[in-house]
Design a protein around this motif. Sequence first.
Motif, PDB file in Angstrom:
ATOM      1  N   ILE A  11       4.717 -10.540 -29.098  1.00 25.65           N
ATOM      2  CA  ILE A  11       3.759  -9.311 -29.488  1.00 25.65           C
ATOM      3  C   ILE A  11       2.471  -9.783 -30.454  1.00 25.65           C
ATOM      4  O   ILE A  11       2.504 -10.395 -31.399  1.00 25.65           O
ATOM      5  CB  ILE A  11       4.770  -8.477 -30.572  1.00 25.65           C
ATOM      6  CG1 ILE A  11       5.905  -8.223 -29.616  1.00 25.65           C
ATOM      7  CG2 ILE A  11       3.923  -7.241 -31.053  1.00 25.65           C
ATOM      8  CD1 ILE A  11       6.958  -7.401 -30.677  1.00 25.65           C
ATOM      9  N   PRO A  12       1.281  -9.161 -29.860  1.00 21.88           N
ATOM     10  CA  PRO A  12       0.147  -9.770 -30.830  1.00 21.88           C
ATOM     11  C   PRO A  12       0.056  -8.680 -32.136  1.00 21.88           C
ATOM     12  O   PRO A  12       0.351  -7.652 -32.390  1.00 21.88           O
ATOM     13  CB  PRO A  12      -1.069  -8.861 -29.556  1.00 21.88           C
ATOM     14  CG  PRO A  12      -0.385  -8.186 -29.038  1.00 21.88           C
ATOM     15  CD  PRO A  12       1.204  -8.335 -28.940  1.00 21.88           C
ATOM     16  N   LEU A  13      -0.407  -9.731 -33.236  1.00 23.29           N
ATOM     17  CA  LEU A  13      -0.291  -9.072 -34.391  1.00 23.29           C
ATOM     18  C   LEU A  13      -2.110  -9.143 -34.926  1.00 23.29           C
ATOM     19  O   LEU A  13      -2.952  -9.746 -34.176  1.00 23.29           O
ATOM     20  CB  LEU A  13      -0.240 -10.251 -35.319  1.00 23.29           C
ATOM     21  CG  LEU A  13       1.622 -10.483 -35.035  1.00 23.29           C
ATOM     22  CD1 LEU A  13       2.014 -11.715 -36.302  1.00 23.29           C
ATOM     23  CD2 LEU A  13       2.556  -9.144 -35.341  1.00 23.29           C
ATOM     24  N   GLU A  14      -2.179  -7.946 -35.791  1.00 21.32           N
ATOM     25  CA  GLU A  14      -3.648  -7.753 -36.178  1.00 21.32           C
ATOM     26  C   GLU A  14      -3.626  -7.823 -37.846  1.00 21.32           C
ATOM     27  O   GLU A  14      -2.421  -7.133 -38.083  1.00 21.32           O
ATOM     28  CB  GLU A  14      -4.322  -6.592 -35.464  1.00 21.32           C
ATOM     29  CG  GLU A  14      -3.493  -5.286 -35.804  1.00 21.32           C
ATOM     30  CD  GLU A  14      -4.313  -4.263 -34.898  1.00 21.32           C
ATOM     31  OE1 GLU A  14      -5.489  -4.375 -34.335  1.00 21.32           O
ATOM     32  OE2 GLU A  14      -3.878  -3.145 -35.097  1.00 21.32           O
ATOM     33  N   ASN A  15      -4.692  -7.895 -38.334  1.00 23.97           N
ATOM     34  CA  ASN A  15      -4.916  -7.621 -39.622  1.00 23.97           C
ATOM     35  C   ASN A  15      -5.073  -6.011 -39.905  1.00 23.97           C
ATOM     36  O   ASN A  15      -5.899  -5.676 -39.473  1.00 23.97           O
ATOM     37  CB  ASN A  15      -5.882  -8.309 -40.200  1.00 23.97           C
ATOM     38  CG  ASN A  15      -5.830  -8.772 -41.706  1.00 23.97           C
ATOM     39  OD1 ASN A  15      -4.909  -8.685 -42.399  1.00 23.97           O
ATOM     40  ND2 ASN A  15      -6.982  -9.354 -42.401  1.00 23.97           N
ATOM     41  N   THR A  16      -4.047  -5.406 -40.668  1.00 26.88           N
ATOM     42  CA  THR A  16      -3.867  -4.091 -40.817  1.00 26.88           C
ATOM     43  C   THR A  16      -3.997  -3.233 -42.059  1.00 26.88           C
ATOM     44  O   THR A  16      -3.247  -4.079 -42.998  1.00 26.88           O
ATOM     45  CB  THR A  16      -2.455  -3.568 -40.056  1.00 26.88           C
ATOM     46  OG1 THR A  16      -2.408  -4.062 -38.722  1.00 26.88           O
ATOM     47  CG2 THR A  16      -2.333  -2.122 -40.086  1.00 26.88           C
ATOM     48  N   LYS A  17      -4.815  -2.505 -42.228  1.00 29.32           N
ATOM     49  CA  LYS A  17      -4.960  -1.921 -43.640  1.00 29.32           C
ATOM     50  C   LYS A  17      -3.748  -1.194 -43.959  1.00 29.32           C
ATOM     51  O   LYS A  17      -3.221  -0.316 -43.060  1.00 29.32           O
ATOM     52  CB  LYS A  17      -6.003  -0.941 -43.677  1.00 29.32           C
ATOM     53  CG  LYS A  17      -7.447  -1.723 -43.477  1.00 29.32           C
ATOM     54  CD  LYS A  17      -8.728  -0.663 -43.543  1.00 29.32           C
ATOM     55  CE  LYS A  17      -8.862  -0.159 -44.903  1.00 29.32           C
ATOM     56  NZ  LYS A  17     -10.187   0.670 -44.946  1.00 29.32           N
ATOM     57  N   VAL A  18      -3.258  -1.261 -45.130  1.00 26.90           N
ATOM     58  CA  VAL A  18      -1.821  -0.746 -45.567  1.00 26.90           C
ATOM     59  C   VAL A  18      -2.113  -0.280 -47.011  1.00 26.90           C
ATOM     60  O   VAL A  18      -3.168  -0.698 -47.877  1.00 26.90           O
ATOM     61  CB  VAL A  18      -0.626  -1.636 -45.506  1.00 26.90           C
ATOM     62  CG1 VAL A  18      -0.286  -2.147 -44.028  1.00 26.90           C
ATOM     63  CG2 VAL A  18      -0.760  -2.759 -46.387  1.00 26.90           C
TER      64      VAL A  18
END
Length: 68
Positions: A11-18
């Motif tokens: 599963i590709p991961l991405e840098n996500t704003k949280v």
Amino acid sequence: MYNRKKPLEEIPLENTKVWTCETEGCNSWMRDNFSFERVPSCIMCNAPMVSGEKMLPMLVNSTAELKS
């Protein structure tokens, strides 16, 4: 030995704003594009939340433009 299970796809991961809770004992967080407010409050303890980033699986939210 034969195994019928297919190998799991990566599963590709991405840098996500949280948003993460400021309270020390609370582990609550939410994705920025899934919050309904510009600066949300924690749903667990009602404390203010701070913006940050996490490496998470990619998700698409088609209702991201509904923030008040």
